[in-house]
Design an enzyme around this catalytic site. Structure first.
Site, mmCIF file in Angstrom:
data_model
loop_
_atom_site.group_PDB
_atom_site.id
_atom_site.type_symbol
_atom_site.label_atom_id
_atom_site.label_comp_id
_atom_site.label_asym_id
_atom_site.label_seq_id
_atom_site.Cartn_x
_atom_site.Cartn_y
_atom_site.Cartn_z
ATOM 1 N N LYS A 1 35.876 -13.668 -33.162
ATOM 2 C CA LYS A 1 34.685 -13.811 -32.321
ATOM 3 C C LYS A 1 33.878 -12.524 -32.224
ATOM 4 O O LYS A 1 32.717 -12.546 -31.828
ATOM 5 C CB LYS A 1 35.080 -14.321 -30.935
ATOM 6 C CG LYS A 1 35.564 -15.773 -30.964
ATOM 7 C CD LYS A 1 35.742 -16.339 -29.567
ATOM 8 C CE LYS A 1 36.051 -17.832 -29.610
ATOM 9 N NZ LYS A 1 37.443 -18.113 -30.044
HETATM 10 C C1 LIG Z 1 37.863 -19.332 -30.630
HETATM 11 C C2 LIG Z 1 39.098 -19.299 -31.445
HETATM 12 C C3 LIG Z 1 39.413 -20.329 -32.362
HETATM 13 C C4 LIG Z 1 38.566 -21.579 -32.500
HETATM 14 O O1 LIG Z 1 37.339 -21.343 -33.114
HETATM 15 P P1 LIG Z 1 36.183 -22.471 -33.041
HETATM 16 O O2 LIG Z 1 34.995 -21.845 -33.669
HETATM 17 O O3 LIG Z 1 35.990 -22.745 -31.576
HETATM 18 O O4 LIG Z 1 36.677 -23.664 -33.771
HETATM 19 C C5 LIG Z 1 40.547 -20.192 -33.155
HETATM 20 N N1 LIG Z 1 41.356 -19.122 -33.034
HETATM 21 C C6 LIG Z 1 41.098 -18.117 -32.160
HETATM 22 C C7 LIG Z 1 42.049 -16.985 -32.071
HETATM 23 C C8 LIG Z 1 39.950 -18.163 -31.346
HETATM 24 O O5 LIG Z 1 39.720 -17.176 -30.471
#
Ligand SMILES: *Cc1c(COP(=O)(O)O)cnc(C)c1O
Length: 433
Positions: free
Chosen positions: A107
């Protein structure tokens, strides 16, 4: 480039307006009017480009004239200034490590890009913007870190007390300055509920310029395409055929960005959405019925989503044709028991430590490859295991990450405000700033 609302009841907007608004007035998600096509020459010779150059080429058509090239180049360079290596785990399965950014999760890419775009758009604005976000863990840290010290922006993060890991809490609550951490005596859903209420509170929105930084914002969604191209650049050095790409999925923003990259010309053999017990999409691909459900708690908690907000964008890319979607996308639901076993096995047999989300991806990809013997691929390792160290200790029976965890927790003191699950208290805090 213009963006339309998938609910089709709002006017089209440019990248700047879509970034500031987040969601269209009709509550739809914004979607680009056309999907750019990259030259074949660029893809064939991708190893000759730096990551900054690749990212700029990929994102430029989506920005149009909203940001001048020089400023966009600086934003892009700042966004991708850490390593994103493709590391082999076993024959046929590699791991794209997306956890080398400042908060150790993928993210960071979207949050860094969005914060810098918003900072650019708001420069010289008189009214300060307040970014309000509820987090179950990873989003809060990435958003807080991305917006730290960005002028003209205050960030308020609500997180559930005692329900995020120590490392996650440190990333949200030790920054200070323009980052305000609110530790809520409640659950993630309570935090989310209060944030939603704030966005619909007319009095509050008159006094403050509130915006959200959730994963439906185009400025968080679109830059997630970058690392699919970085991965291909590395993949191509040792493989002739296009990869199968497996993405641990919750809100489906990450995999949707990958499918978008593929639609623009990136070679991908097949996509796999790896899910935990929250299996709305795996069920949909079996039955063609899309039935949102309340989420259930698992050890891969960033994927505990019962109604994935970005799935409508995937349907749009495939023009709502179920057959072509099914041809390109498979999805598996993996249990917590299997996830724990995979973390243990991969660590002891192959000396690679997966986090719970990456482990869900690993099993899903392995399942697929067992039925497609000549294919090879990689998972997106979406977070560093140290962020989920309590679960890792429980599974391995020992704390192999003790030093890394301590190092992360040493710097900074917690400066969050404890508050009850009470909207009127949140409103008071927001108005007092
Ligand atoms: C947010 C997140 C996901 C999921 O990603 P999406 O884009 O919501 O499908 C998977 N793994 C981790 C560690 C995350 O922080």
């Amino acid at each position: 480039m213009n963006y339309y609302s998938l609910n089709k009841q709002s006017p089209k907007v440019d990248f700047k307006q879509a970034t500031i608004a987040g969601q269209a007035p009709d509550k739809g998600l914004y979607f680009p009017e056309t999907i750019p096509q990259l030259d074949k020459d660029f893809i064939d010779n991708i190893e000759q480009y730096s990551n900054e150059e690749i990212a700029f080429k990929v994102i430029k058509p989506y920005i149009g004239n909203a940001i001048p090239d020089e400023a966009l180049k600086r934003i892009v360079a700042d966004t991708v200034n850490f390593n994103i290596p493709l590391v082999p785990i076993i024959k046929g399965i590699s791991s794209l490590e997306l956890f080398h950014g400042p908060t150790l999760a993928f993210k960071d890419i979207g949050a860094r890009f969005m914060s810098r775009c918003l900072g650019y758009f708001l420069k010289g604005n008189e009214k300060k913007v307040t970014v309000l976000v509820a987090t179950s863990g990873d989003t809060g840290g990435a958003v807080a870190n991305g917006f730290y010290n960005v002028e003209g922006v205050e960030v308020v993060v609500l997180y559930p007390s005692k329900k995020v890991s120590a490392v996650q809490e440190a990333q949200i609550a030790t920054l200070g300055k323009n980052i305000h951490a609110l530790e809520v005596d409640g659950t993630f859903d309570d935090c989310q509920q209060m944030v939603k209420q704030a966005f619909t509170d007319a009095e509050l929105n008159e006094k403050l310029f509130l915006t959200s930084a959730n994963s439906i914002n185009v400025a968080r969604w679109l830059p997630q395409q970058f690392y699919y191209f970085f991965a291909y650049k590395q993949w191509k050095q040792t493989h002739k055929n296009a990869p199968v790409i497996c993405v641990p999925s919750g809100n489906f923003g990450n995999i949707c960005a990958g499918i978008l990259a593929h639609t623009s010309g990136l070679p991908v053999e097949h996509f796999i959405a790896a899910c935990n017990a929250n299996k709305v999409v795996p069920d949909y691909l079996l039955t063609e019925k899309y039935e949102p459900k309340p989420s259930v708690a698992t050890i891969s908690n960033a994927m505990d989503v019962g109604n994935p907000s970005n799935f409508v964008r995937i349907l749009e890319i495939f023009h709502n044709e179920f057959g072509s979607l099914k041809n390109k996308l498979s999805s598996y639901s993996i249990s917590d028991a299997a996830t724990k076993q995979a973390i243990k096995d991969v660590y002891t047999l192959h000396n690679y430590l997966l986090d719970p989300h990456g482990a869900v991806g690993y099993i899903a990809l392995k399942n697929y490859l067992d039925n497609n013997l000549l294919k090879e691929g990689f998972i997106l390792e979406t977070a560093h295991p140290v962020k989920f160290n309590p679960a890792i200790i429980d599974i391995l029976g020992e704390n192999i990450l003790v030093q890394k965890e301590q190092a992360l927790l040493l710097n900074g003191t917690k400066q969050s405000t404890f508050m009850p699950n009470d909207y009127s208290r949140l409103k008071e805090i927001l108005l007092a700033k």
